[in-house]
Design an enzyme around this catalytic site. Structure first.
Site, mmCIF file in Angstrom:
data_model
loop_
_atom_site.group_PDB
_atom_site.id
_atom_site.type_symbol
_atom_site.label_atom_id
_atom_site.label_comp_id
_atom_site.label_asym_id
_atom_site.label_seq_id
_atom_site.Cartn_x
_atom_site.Cartn_y
_atom_site.Cartn_z
ATOM 1 N N LEU A 144 0.938 -1.429 -0.163
ATOM 2 C CA LEU A 144 0.068 0.092 0.075
ATOM 3 C C LEU A 144 0.782 1.352 -0.055
ATOM 4 C CD1 LEU A 144 -2.885 -0.975 2.700
ATOM 5 C CD2 LEU A 144 -3.042 -0.841 0.169
ATOM 6 N N GLY A 156 7.238 4.501 3.917
ATOM 7 C CA GLY A 156 7.425 5.809 4.692
ATOM 8 C C GLY A 156 8.521 5.711 5.484
ATOM 9 N N GLY A 214 8.541 2.540 7.848
ATOM 10 C CA GLY A 214 8.422 0.970 7.304
ATOM 11 C C GLY A 214 7.532 0.951 5.889
ATOM 12 N N VAL A 253 3.833 -0.720 4.314
ATOM 13 C CA VAL A 253 2.427 -1.289 4.624
ATOM 14 C C VAL A 253 1.677 -1.975 3.492
ATOM 15 C CG1 VAL A 253 0.002 -0.311 5.267
ATOM 16 C CG2 VAL A 253 2.071 1.117 5.957
ATOM 17 N N LYS A 305 1.788 -3.095 8.860
ATOM 18 C CA LYS A 305 2.854 -2.100 8.882
ATOM 19 C C LYS A 305 4.315 -2.980 9.323
ATOM 20 C CE LYS A 305 2.933 2.085 9.667
ATOM 21 N NZ LYS A 305 2.683 3.511 10.371
ATOM 22 N N ASP A 309 1.555 14.267 15.142
ATOM 23 C CA ASP A 309 1.799 14.323 13.570
ATOM 24 C C ASP A 309 0.249 14.187 12.826
ATOM 25 O OD1 ASP A 309 3.294 14.444 11.468
ATOM 26 O OD2 ASP A 309 3.787 11.975 11.391
#
Length: 689
Positions: free
Chosen positions: A369, A372, A375, A377, A392, A491
């Site tokens: 998917l 980042g 890691g 996903v 993830k 975040d």
């Protein structure tokens, strides 16, 4: 005599009609009533019963909502809608239309909750009779949400076997009346009042025994009564729960009725044996003689046949075991996991690596998917429950850091809110951590705002954007004030907002979150977050707080309305901060020009103006001027008027303030990309260490 001859054929025809209904087990000819005396194959409309999730009809005629797997949900609805509101007479009086009465209705059903076989183990979570404008609750949430809390308006009677502090449950064995929320309007511990003595007799919902429930709504009194009793005891005169409710906001002229059920970490099996419903009159009687039997929990002691058979098959099993040893040895290291004693207290959230490996097809690239800083996903489906997940994979070399990280993951995994992505579990393998989250069908909000790989994404209309804004605000309010500890996300940004199948917003990625006690002193840490969303005081002092989340939410809100990133390059090569750009439009009284031109279908000018002004308040450079998330929710809902903004109130531009505070280097260091992230893995999810 003549009259008798005329009446007798009518009575005979009516009797034949009732017999036909009882035999079929399905609905009669009246669209506003039905009866299921069991769900065995052969009923006239059973093949059309709407089922999803783990729900199914067993060969014996039981309606099985959940099958004993963890974190599962099941729904079953009568296929056709019922007319629960008086029909519109065609008049033009809007008040009369709005006040059209909800019709009286009545339901009864026989159910059973079979707990796990092990004695002393609890069960979860429960089942509910649901009245909803839709029969598609496939995006509902499992565990404490009973499978149907997904933003859809509803009326429900819950049979809850877990005490959830989020919904102020009285105990782990109660009946509640819910109107558009799982915080019950009225609730009582499961039981019934004896007609002879008047004494209360308690019942255990997870006893594994069949029970009958009655739900009656009186339109004249605006009251709902709920009764519960052991099967064949009969309907008690005194209700267990009786409360006045306003159903006009959740029920239209037509609605669907059915059942919703779910399990969490603790599991059980939820069954419905028989069910009837009627509008304007008592629900038809269920033929108890035709009901299927509930399955029993497994016996603790082996049967005599098993004792006799064991010596016979022992030799064969031994040979089979020896034959499998080589195969098991070869596969051993493929699924090996790392488990240590300190993880026992977090075991409730532990998933097996083998399950996650098979769920993602061995982490094949076709299921990737995204990737980042924390890691990769992968999309997958858990075989046992059929639940779609996003897995993830995170690498980490520090053993102590891994222990602290897992401890925090277990804590965050207890968060439950309709606007938060739910962490379902984790797995450790060597120096790798795997996190399994709910899968969000519509991906990240960033994709919808900016597209992917240069290709434009699907455009969101204003109603969807405003729903997203209010959803994220609700999730942050829960984190800041409504959970047992204050959670600072650190975040909040468009790429961390995910959209479910109904475009409801879910705040995800708690990799930088901090937990602290309410009203606790703030602790300094490494600055973390994404440039453009980082509050000035966080960049200056390193102290994160709910108000730094509010600042990030303000930048995010302006981003959703304008379709522009928080920081962008101007044509002359200078940096442009979104809050300054919107502030300039506000000062020039041209806020309408700040709205994303891609919004189609028009929009509510007042709502857009309100959203932009709330975004400016949340993005104020001085923390003490920003509102709390509770105030933000009140502003967005129109419950509290928004204070007037003045030039003095808004102060200088954000870029000027950062430069005046000596943060030029911070601005320049992070200006190469508007989405540049500033994060430290070792301080993620810290308790203020």
């Amino acid at each position: 005599m003549l009259e008798a001859k005329r009446v007798f054929p009518l009575l005979f025809f009516y009797g034949i009609h009732l017999a036909a209904v009882a035999v079929s087990g399905g609905s009669g000819g009246d669209d506003d009533e039905f009866v299921y005396s069991g769900f065995a194959a052969g009923g006239s409309n059973l093949t059309h019963l709407t089922l999803d999730g783990t729900a199914k009809v067993t060969p014996t005629g039981l309606l099985e909502l959940t099958n004993g797997t963890a974190h599962s949900k099941g729904h079953a609805f009568h296929p056709t809608p019922l007319r629960l509101r008086e029909p519109d007479d065609g008049g033009s009086d809007k008040k009369k239309k709005a006040a059209a009465a909800i019709r009286s209705f009545s339901a009864t059903f026989v159910f059973g909750i079979v707990p796990p076989a092990a004695p002393g183990v609890g069960a979860g979570h429960g089942l509910a009779l649901v009245v909803s404008p839709t029969k598609d609750l496939s995006s509902g949430m499992a565990t404490s949400y009973l499978g149907f809390l997904n933003g859809t308006k509803f009326f429900a009677v819950e049979l809850d076997t877990v005490m959830s502090t989020e919904f102020h449950d009285k105990d782990n064995n109660h009946v509640g009346v819910d109107v558009d929320t799982l915080v019950s309007a009225a609730a009582a511990s499961a039981g019934y009042y004896d007609d002879r003595t008047g004494e209360f007799t308690s019942l255990t919902l997870i006893s594994g025994e069949a029970m009958q429930a009655w739900v009656d709504y009186d339109s004249d009194a605006g009251r709902v009564d709920v009764r519960l009793a052991p099967i064949r005891t009969g309907k008690p005169r005194k209700p267990l729960v009786s409360t006045e409710v306003n159903l006009s906001t959740v029920i239209g002229e037509e609605a669907y009725v059915g059942f919703s059920s779910s399990t969490g970490t603790l599991t059980s099996r939820h069954y419905v044996l028989g069910w009837s419903f009627a509008v304007g009159e008592p629900a038809p009687a269920i033929d108890m003689s035709r009901l299927p039997k509930l399955p029993q929990r497994s016996s603790e002691s082996p049967s005599k046949a098993l004792v006799i058979a064991l010596p016979v098959v022992a030799g064969g099993l031994t040979l089979a075991t020896v034959a499998c040893v080589l195969l098991l040895v070869r596969r051993r290291y493929r699924y090996v996991e790392l488990r240590e004693d300190w993880e026992i207290e977090f075991g409730a959230h532990r998933l097996s690596y083998k399950d996650l490996f098979h769920a993602t097809d061995g982490f094949k690239s076709k299921n990737l998917l995204g990737a980042g800083g924390f890691g990769t996903v992968y999309r997958g489906t858990l075989a046992a429950s059929g639940t779609e997940v996003a897995v993830k994979r995170v690498a980490h070399g520090s053993q102590q850091g891994m222990k602290e990280f897992v401890a925090e993951v277990a804590t965050v995994g207890r968060l439950r809110h309709r606007n938060l992505v739910q962490l379902l579990g984790y797995c450790r393998r060597n120096d790798e951590l795997l996190l399994a989250y709910e899968y969000m069908a519509n991906g990240s909000l960033e994709k919808h705002l900016y597209g992917v790989g240069g290709e434009p994404g699907p455009t969101l209309i204003w109603a969807q954007r405003f729903q997203v804004i209010k959803g994220v605000a609700s999730g942050l309010l829960y984190l800041h004030e409504e959970w047992e500890q204050a959670v600072v996300h650190r975040d909040v940004k468009a790429s961390n907002i995910l959209l479910d199948s109904e475009m409801n917003a879910r705040l995800g990625d708690f990799g930088l979150a901090r937990l602290q006690n309410h009203d606790a002193e703030l602790h300094t840490t490494v600055v973390a977050g994404t440039f453009g969303y980082i509050a000035p005081e966080l960049a200056l002092t390193g102290k994160a707080s709910p108000l730094t989340d509010v600042f990030a939410f303000g930048a995010f809100l302006l981003e959703v309305v304008t379709g522009r990133r928080p920081v962008e390059d101007s044509t002359d090569g200078h940096r442009v901060m979104l809050v300054d750009w919107v502030l300039e439009h506000w000062r020039n009284e041209s806020l309408a020009e700040a709205v994303d031109p891609r919004i189609q279908g028009g929009y509510d000018v007042d709502e857009v103006s309100l959203a932009l002004r709330v975004g400016l308040m949340c993005s104020h450079p001085l923390a003490g001027v920003r509102p709390s998330m509770r105030q933000v929710m009140q502003y967005l809902a129109g419950d509290t008027p928004l204070p007037e903004l003045t030039p003095a109130h808004m102060g200088m531009s954000m870029l000027a303030l950062l430069q005046n505070q000596g943060l030029d280097s911070f601005v320049m260091a992070n200006s190469s990309s508007s989405s540049a992230s500033v994060r430290s893995f070792d301080t993620s999810l810290s308790r203020g260490r």
